[in-house]
Design a protein around this motif. Structure first.
Motif, PDB file in Angstrom:
ATOM      1  N   GLN A  16       0.701  -0.849  -0.137  1.00 15.74           N
ATOM      2  CA  GLN A  16       0.139  -0.062   0.172  1.00 15.74           C
ATOM      3  C   GLN A  16       1.136   1.612   0.157  1.00 15.74           C
ATOM      4  N   PHE A  17       0.123   2.513  -0.663  1.00 19.53           N
ATOM      5  CA  PHE A  17       0.519   4.062  -0.032  1.00 19.53           C
ATOM      6  C   PHE A  17      -0.001   4.960   0.613  1.00 19.53           C
ATOM      7  N   VAL A  18      -0.308   6.219   0.693  1.00 19.11           N
ATOM      8  CA  VAL A  18      -1.203   6.415   0.972  1.00 19.11           C
ATOM      9  C   VAL A  18      -1.207   8.184   0.564  1.00 19.11           C
ATOM     10  N   GLU A  19      -2.147   8.308  -0.390  1.00 21.36           N
ATOM     11  CA  GLU A  19      -1.907   9.992  -0.695  1.00 21.36           C
ATOM     12  C   GLU A  19      -2.872  10.470   0.063  1.00 21.36           C
ATOM     13  N   ILE A 103      -2.233   1.726   8.656  1.00 20.34           N
ATOM     14  CA  ILE A 103      -3.621   1.727   9.110  1.00 20.34           C
ATOM     15  C   ILE A 103      -3.261   3.162   9.521  1.00 20.34           C
ATOM     16  N   PRO A 104      -4.405   4.217   9.329  1.00 20.48           N
ATOM     17  CA  PRO A 104      -4.558   5.530   9.152  1.00 20.48           C
ATOM     18  C   PRO A 104      -5.379   5.537  10.733  1.00 20.48           C
ATOM     19  N   MET A 105      -4.965   6.176  12.012  1.00 27.95           N
ATOM     20  CA  MET A 105      -5.464   7.013  12.839  1.00 27.95           C
ATOM     21  C   MET A 105      -5.494   8.091  13.207  1.00 27.95           C
ATOM     22  N   ASP A 106      -6.941   7.823  13.538  1.00 25.51           N
ATOM     23  CA  ASP A 106      -7.744   9.710  13.519  1.00 25.51           C
ATOM     24  C   ASP A 106      -6.807   9.838  15.645  1.00 25.51           C
ATOM     25  N   VAL A 161       0.283   4.821  10.451  1.00 23.17           N
ATOM     26  CA  VAL A 161       1.599   4.145  10.552  1.00 23.17           C
ATOM     27  C   VAL A 161       1.139   2.259  10.171  1.00 23.17           C
ATOM     28  N   HIS A 162       2.676   2.076  10.012  1.00 19.75           N
ATOM     29  CA  HIS A 162       2.412   0.615   8.574  1.00 19.75           C
ATOM     30  C   HIS A 162       2.865  -0.716   9.891  1.00 19.75           C
ATOM     31  N   ALA A 163       2.418  -1.931   9.161  1.00 22.60           N
ATOM     32  CA  ALA A 163       2.247  -3.270   9.572  1.00 22.60           C
ATOM     33  C   ALA A 163       2.068  -3.980   8.791  1.00 22.60           C
ATOM     34  N   GLY A 164       3.269  -5.635   9.108  1.00 25.26           N
ATOM     35  CA  GLY A 164       3.264  -6.499   8.004  1.00 25.26           C
ATOM     36  C   GLY A 164       2.281  -7.557   7.958  1.00 25.26           C
ATOM     37  N   GLY A 165       2.048  -8.047   6.550  1.00 24.55           N
ATOM     38  CA  GLY A 165       1.258  -8.711   6.425  1.00 24.55           C
ATOM     39  C   GLY A 165      -0.841  -8.307   6.725  1.00 24.55           C
ATOM     40  N   THR A 166      -1.319  -8.886   7.561  1.00 23.62           N
ATOM     41  CA  THR A 166      -2.713  -9.010   7.693  1.00 23.62           C
ATOM     42  C   THR A 166      -2.551  -7.833   8.626  1.00 23.62           C
ATOM     43  N   LEU A 167      -3.559  -7.208   8.732  1.00 23.50           N
ATOM     44  CA  LEU A 167      -3.837  -6.016   9.844  1.00 23.50           C
ATOM     45  C   LEU A 167      -5.136  -6.565  10.953  1.00 23.50           C
ATOM     46  N   TYR A 168      -4.882  -6.734  12.318  1.00 23.05           N
ATOM     47  CA  TYR A 168      -6.001  -6.940  12.676  1.00 23.05           C
ATOM     48  C   TYR A 168      -6.769  -5.774  13.550  1.00 23.05           C
ATOM     49  N   ARG A 169      -7.654  -5.375  14.490  1.00 20.18           N
ATOM     50  CA  ARG A 169      -7.542  -4.817  15.012  1.00 20.18           C
ATOM     51  C   ARG A 169      -8.971  -5.490  16.521  1.00 20.18           C
ATOM     52  N   LYS A 170      -8.345  -5.328  17.612  1.00 17.90           N
ATOM     53  CA  LYS A 170      -9.199  -6.185  18.067  1.00 17.90           C
ATOM     54  C   LYS A 170      -9.048  -5.376  19.655  1.00 17.90           C
ATOM     55  N   ASN A 171     -10.626  -5.060  20.159  1.00 21.72           N
ATOM     56  CA  ASN A 171     -11.078  -3.640  20.576  1.00 21.72           C
ATOM     57  C   ASN A 171     -11.318  -4.710  22.281  1.00 21.72           C
ATOM     58  N   SER A 222      -7.753  -0.462  22.605  1.00 20.28           N
ATOM     59  CA  SER A 222      -8.037  -1.077  21.462  1.00 20.28           C
ATOM     60  C   SER A 222      -6.469  -2.020  20.534  1.00 20.28           C
ATOM     61  N   VAL A 223      -6.350  -2.286  20.528  1.00 22.32           N
ATOM     62  CA  VAL A 223      -4.991  -3.354  20.107  1.00 22.32           C
ATOM     63  C   VAL A 223      -5.174  -3.526  18.494  1.00 22.32           C
ATOM     64  N   TRP A 224      -3.746  -2.852  18.032  1.00 21.32           N
ATOM     65  CA  TRP A 224      -3.959  -3.686  15.942  1.00 21.32           C
ATOM     66  C   TRP A 224      -2.555  -4.662  16.228  1.00 21.32           C
ATOM     67  N   VAL A 225      -2.735  -5.671  15.275  1.00 25.15           N
ATOM     68  CA  VAL A 225      -1.575  -7.091  15.714  1.00 25.15           C
ATOM     69  C   VAL A 225      -2.019  -7.317  13.759  1.00 25.15           C
ATOM     70  N   GLN A 226      -0.542  -7.761  14.006  1.00 24.66           N
ATOM     71  CA  GLN A 226       0.662  -8.104  12.491  1.00 24.66           C
ATOM     72  C   GLN A 226      -0.034  -9.793  12.800  1.00 24.66           C
ATOM     73  N   SER A 227       0.108  -9.857  11.083  1.00 26.92           N
ATOM     74  CA  SER A 227       0.280 -11.044  11.003  1.00 26.92           C
ATOM     75  C   SER A 227       1.718 -11.566  10.543  1.00 26.92           C
ATOM     76  N   LEU A 228       2.304 -10.911   9.758  1.00 26.71           N
ATOM     77  CA  LEU A 228       3.441 -11.352   9.740  1.00 26.71           C
ATOM     78  C   LEU A 228       5.334  -9.785   9.824  1.00 26.71           C
ATOM     79  N   PRO A 229       4.946 -10.171  11.190  1.00 25.59           N
ATOM     80  CA  PRO A 229       6.592  -8.734  11.571  1.00 25.59           C
ATOM     81  C   PRO A 229       8.091  -8.741  10.460  1.00 25.59           C
TER      82      PRO A 229
END
Length: 266
Positions: A16-19, A103-106, A161-171, A222-229
């Motif tokens: 990904q890239f963010v514009e 990950i866009p974070m407000d 913020v960027h992370a590796g693989g698939t991202l999962y947010r857990k509340n 809230s916690v953000w977890v990545q599948s591939l560090p």
């Protein structure tokens, strides 16, 4: 809002890239080397520290303290600002450094503070403070996958913020516990209690292949977890790389060379 209010759009899936869209006089701050492309009218400038005025000490000393904290996390002393000095809207894009998600974070909706792994920050609206979060517990510092310190993003604007693989947010609800591999933890809100616990059982610790420690996260928050560090990806690539003495790969089309070796060619 104290931070510049920027608009954005994400492109891509696994790379990904963010514009970021900037109105006249708006500014975005990014890590050195994160730029992908920018339109005419945007002026790029290298600054000392993160460009915010949130440091407790003003002037040059405040900038030195802020930059020194970034150096502790392994980041550069300098950051880059991109300011729209034109008369209309302009766009600047930033790319993730390895396969994964942005990950866009407000921060205004996340309590004004997010704690993330030390190399996760990509870019943010000007005014967001990028500092250091020291872990209070020694066990967290010495055995956590990200070391004794993590980054903290503070303010009321947008951060990426960027992370590796698939991202999962857990509340997490109040008192709810989640155990995560230390390298898979990307970010968390400030109200999450974070500690490191050893893996139970000698056989599991020595032969389980999951490491000796995991992160224990206790809600609310809230916690953000990545599948591939990235560290896991790099270790697999290194393990699969050719280890011949000459340090050169025969390549995928070396079947003939392999047969030549088998039948005594060399």
């Amino acid at each position: 809002m104290n931070n510049h209010e920027i608009d954005f759009k994400l492109y891509g899936d696994d790379m990904q890239f963010v514009e970021v869209e900037l109105d006249p006089s708006e500014t975005v701050v990014a890590e050195a080397g994160a730029l992908m492309m920018m339109e005419d009218g945007i002026v790029m400038e290298t600054i000392f520290g993160d460009g915010s005025n949130s440091s407790g000490t003003g002037g040059l000393m405040g900038k030195l303290v802020g930059a020194g904290k970034r150096l502790i996390t392994g980041e550069s002393l300098f950051m880059t600002t991109f300011t729209n000095q034109g008369t209309g809207k302009r766009h600047v894009s930033f790319a993730s450094p390895y396969p994964g998600k942005i990950i866009p974070m407000d921060l205004s909706t996340l309590g004004g503070k997010v704690i993330c792994q030390k190399d996760a920050f990509l870019a943010a609206a000007k005014g967001v403070s990028i500092g250091v979060e020291f872990q209070r517990k020694l066990g967290t510092g010495f055995f956590g996958g990200e070391g004794f310190i993590m980054q903290k993003l503070e303010g009321d604007g947008m951060a990426f913020v960027h992370a590796g693989g698939t991202l999962y947010r857990k509340n997490l609800q109040k008192g709810q516990v989640l155990r995560v591999d230390t390298g898979c933890l990307v970010a968390m809100t400030a109200d999450v209690d974070y500690s490191i616990e050893p893996v139970s059982g000698v056989k599991t610790a020595l032969f389980g292949g999951e490491g000796l420690f995991f992160a224990t996260l206790r809600g609310p928050g809230s916690v953000w977890v990545q599948s591939l560090p990235f560290s896991r990806l790099a270790s697999r690539v290194f393990a699969a790389a050719p280890q011949n003495p000459a340090g050169q790969s025969k390549g995928e089309g070396s079947a003939a060379g392999g047969l030549f070796d088998i039948f005594g060619g060399r």
